[in-house]
Design a protein around this motif. Structure first.
Motif, PDB file in Angstrom:
ATOM      1  N   TRP A  62       1.302  -0.747  -0.329  1.00 36.41           N
ATOM      2  CA  TRP A  62       0.029   0.065   0.096  1.00 36.41           C
ATOM      3  C   TRP A  62       0.675   1.096   0.172  1.00 36.41           C
ATOM      4  O   TRP A  62       1.654   1.080   0.405  1.00 36.41           O
ATOM      5  CB  TRP A  62      -0.591  -0.371   1.385  1.00 36.41           C
ATOM      6  CG  TRP A  62      -0.028   0.020   2.537  1.00 36.41           C
ATOM      7  CD1 TRP A  62       0.573  -0.589   3.317  1.00 36.41           C
ATOM      8  CD2 TRP A  62       0.527   1.352   3.184  1.00 36.41           C
ATOM      9  NE1 TRP A  62       1.312  -0.828   3.805  1.00 36.41           N
ATOM     10  CE2 TRP A  62       1.056   1.052   4.265  1.00 36.41           C
ATOM     11  CE3 TRP A  62      -0.283   2.463   3.239  1.00 36.41           C
ATOM     12  CZ2 TRP A  62       1.698   1.743   5.479  1.00 36.41           C
ATOM     13  CZ3 TRP A  62       0.348   3.344   4.196  1.00 36.41           C
ATOM     14  CH2 TRP A  62       1.147   2.887   5.602  1.00 36.41           C
ATOM     15  N   SER A  74       0.302   5.840   1.039  1.00 33.62           N
ATOM     16  CA  SER A  74      -0.629   6.480   0.915  1.00 33.62           C
ATOM     17  C   SER A  74      -0.906   7.804   0.083  1.00 33.62           C
ATOM     18  O   SER A  74      -2.256   7.839  -0.057  1.00 33.62           O
ATOM     19  CB  SER A  74      -0.124   7.880   2.254  1.00 33.62           C
ATOM     20  OG  SER A  74       1.382   8.076   1.550  1.00 33.62           O
ATOM     21  N   CYS A  95      -5.904   2.062  -2.476  1.00 32.68           N
ATOM     22  CA  CYS A  95      -5.443   2.403  -1.033  1.00 32.68           C
ATOM     23  C   CYS A  95      -6.678   2.982   0.365  1.00 32.68           C
ATOM     24  O   CYS A  95      -6.907   2.337   1.385  1.00 32.68           O
ATOM     25  CB  CYS A  95      -4.072   2.691  -0.405  1.00 32.68           C
ATOM     26  SG  CYS A  95      -3.018   1.789  -1.568  1.00 32.68           S
ATOM     27  N   HIS A  96      -7.364   4.245  -0.007  1.00 40.12           N
ATOM     28  CA  HIS A  96      -7.302   4.711   1.242  1.00 40.12           C
ATOM     29  C   HIS A  96      -9.026   3.992   0.634  1.00 40.12           C
ATOM     30  O   HIS A  96      -9.835   4.112   1.361  1.00 40.12           O
ATOM     31  CB  HIS A  96      -8.263   6.004   0.014  1.00 40.12           C
ATOM     32  CG  HIS A  96      -7.292   6.957   0.631  1.00 40.12           C
ATOM     33  ND1 HIS A  96      -6.902   7.951   2.007  1.00 40.12           N
ATOM     34  CD2 HIS A  96      -5.742   7.427  -0.090  1.00 40.12           C
ATOM     35  CE1 HIS A  96      -5.613   8.321   2.098  1.00 40.12           C
ATOM     36  NE2 HIS A  96      -4.757   8.092   0.459  1.00 40.12           N
ATOM     37  N   ALA A 147      -9.151   0.416   3.098  1.00 42.80           N
ATOM     38  CA  ALA A 147      -8.524   0.459   4.248  1.00 42.80           C
ATOM     39  C   ALA A 147      -9.217   0.847   5.471  1.00 42.80           C
ATOM     40  O   ALA A 147      -9.300  -0.470   6.152  1.00 42.80           O
ATOM     41  CB  ALA A 147      -7.633   2.174   3.650  1.00 42.80           C
ATOM     42  N   THR A 196      -8.869  -2.390   8.506  1.00 41.27           N
ATOM     43  CA  THR A 196      -9.049  -2.516   9.798  1.00 41.27           C
ATOM     44  C   THR A 196      -9.909  -3.090  10.087  1.00 41.27           C
ATOM     45  O   THR A 196      -9.475  -3.741  11.569  1.00 41.27           O
ATOM     46  CB  THR A 196      -8.810  -0.876   9.865  1.00 41.27           C
ATOM     47  OG1 THR A 196      -7.867   0.096   9.105  1.00 41.27           O
ATOM     48  CG2 THR A 196      -9.332  -0.342  11.400  1.00 41.27           C
ATOM     49  N   TYR A 237      -7.256   6.133   9.004  1.00 44.33           N
ATOM     50  CA  TYR A 237      -7.467   4.591   8.824  1.00 44.33           C
ATOM     51  C   TYR A 237      -8.061   3.515  10.532  1.00 44.33           C
ATOM     52  O   TYR A 237      -8.337   3.352   9.641  1.00 44.33           O
ATOM     53  CB  TYR A 237      -7.846   4.413   7.457  1.00 44.33           C
ATOM     54  CG  TYR A 237      -8.138   5.276   5.720  1.00 44.33           C
ATOM     55  CD1 TYR A 237      -9.296   5.581   5.961  1.00 44.33           C
ATOM     56  CD2 TYR A 237      -7.204   5.509   5.353  1.00 44.33           C
ATOM     57  CE1 TYR A 237      -9.895   6.179   5.488  1.00 44.33           C
ATOM     58  CE2 TYR A 237      -7.104   6.658   4.576  1.00 44.33           C
ATOM     59  CZ  TYR A 237      -8.571   7.264   3.935  1.00 44.33           C
ATOM     60  OH  TYR A 237      -9.213   7.277   3.075  1.00 44.33           O
TER      61      TYR A 237
END
Length: 197
Positions: A88, A90, A95-96, A99, A103, A132
């Motif tokens: 991943w 930022s 990836c956002h 996320a 989690t 996240y």
């Protein structure tokens, strides 16, 4: 010369002119079918069944979890545990998207989630995990992308499942979604958890 021969010659010439066009059209259709047909997340990986790359990666500086520093990636971390390895960054938009789900998946303590942070700035990576939540028990920093090449990564995000024997058993190209998690990843994780018990 008969009139039949005069009519046949232009028809034959027309077919000879059309033949390369038909051949080109068939090739173009085949190319488009291979390019856009099928699921891009099912790209084959030459690493399936092979040991996870033995590349050690430094920790993400300043990243802590419950007051303790999150370690970098040591290849010995794969032995005896099922691991979900997520590559991943930022700056990666998908990836956002994945996320929050990652989690949530991280709440399952039967396996570990390992992060490989790809060509990212440490501040941005920490901010990303602060936003996240941090599902990773281990985060290795791949600053130059060399380790990701060893993993056979095409682009971020990508996710691998590594079995208890340290071998790669599955690869997902693209973001984890509720659909591909329920349909594929969860099934592969369960198989890996049962293997060798």
């Amino acid at each position: 010369m008969s009139s039949e021969m005069h009519e046949t010659a232009p028809r034959t010439r027309r077919w000879l002119v059309m033949l390369p066009l038909i051949f080109f059209g068939a090739l173009a259709a085949l190319f488009l079918l291979r390019l856009y047909g099928g699921d891009p997340s099912k790209l084959p990986s030459a690493l399936i069944g092979r040991p996870a790359p033995q590349t050690a990666l430094p920790a993400l500086e300043g990243l802590t979890h419950d007051g303790a520093a999150v370690p970098g990636l040591d290849p010995s971390a794969f032995k005896g545990k099922v691991s979900l390895v997520n590559v991943w960054a930022s700056w990666c938009v998908p990836c956002h998207d994945e996320a929050p789900l990652l989690t949530e998946i991280g709440k399952d303590t039967r396996f570990q989630i390992v992060g490989i942070n790809y060509k990212d700035a440490a501040d941005n990576a920490r901010r990303f995990l602060g936003r996240y939540g941090n599902p990773f028990s281990v985060v290795g920093v791949d600053g130059n992308g060399r380790a990701s090449i060893e993993w056979g990564v095409y682009g971020v995000p990508e996710t691998f499942i590594v079995g208890k024997d340290g071998r790669i058993v599955y690869k997902l190209v693209g973001p984890i979604t509720p659909e591909n998690f329920d349909r594929v990843l969860k099934v592969e994780i369960e198989k890996a958890l049962k293997a060798g018990t």
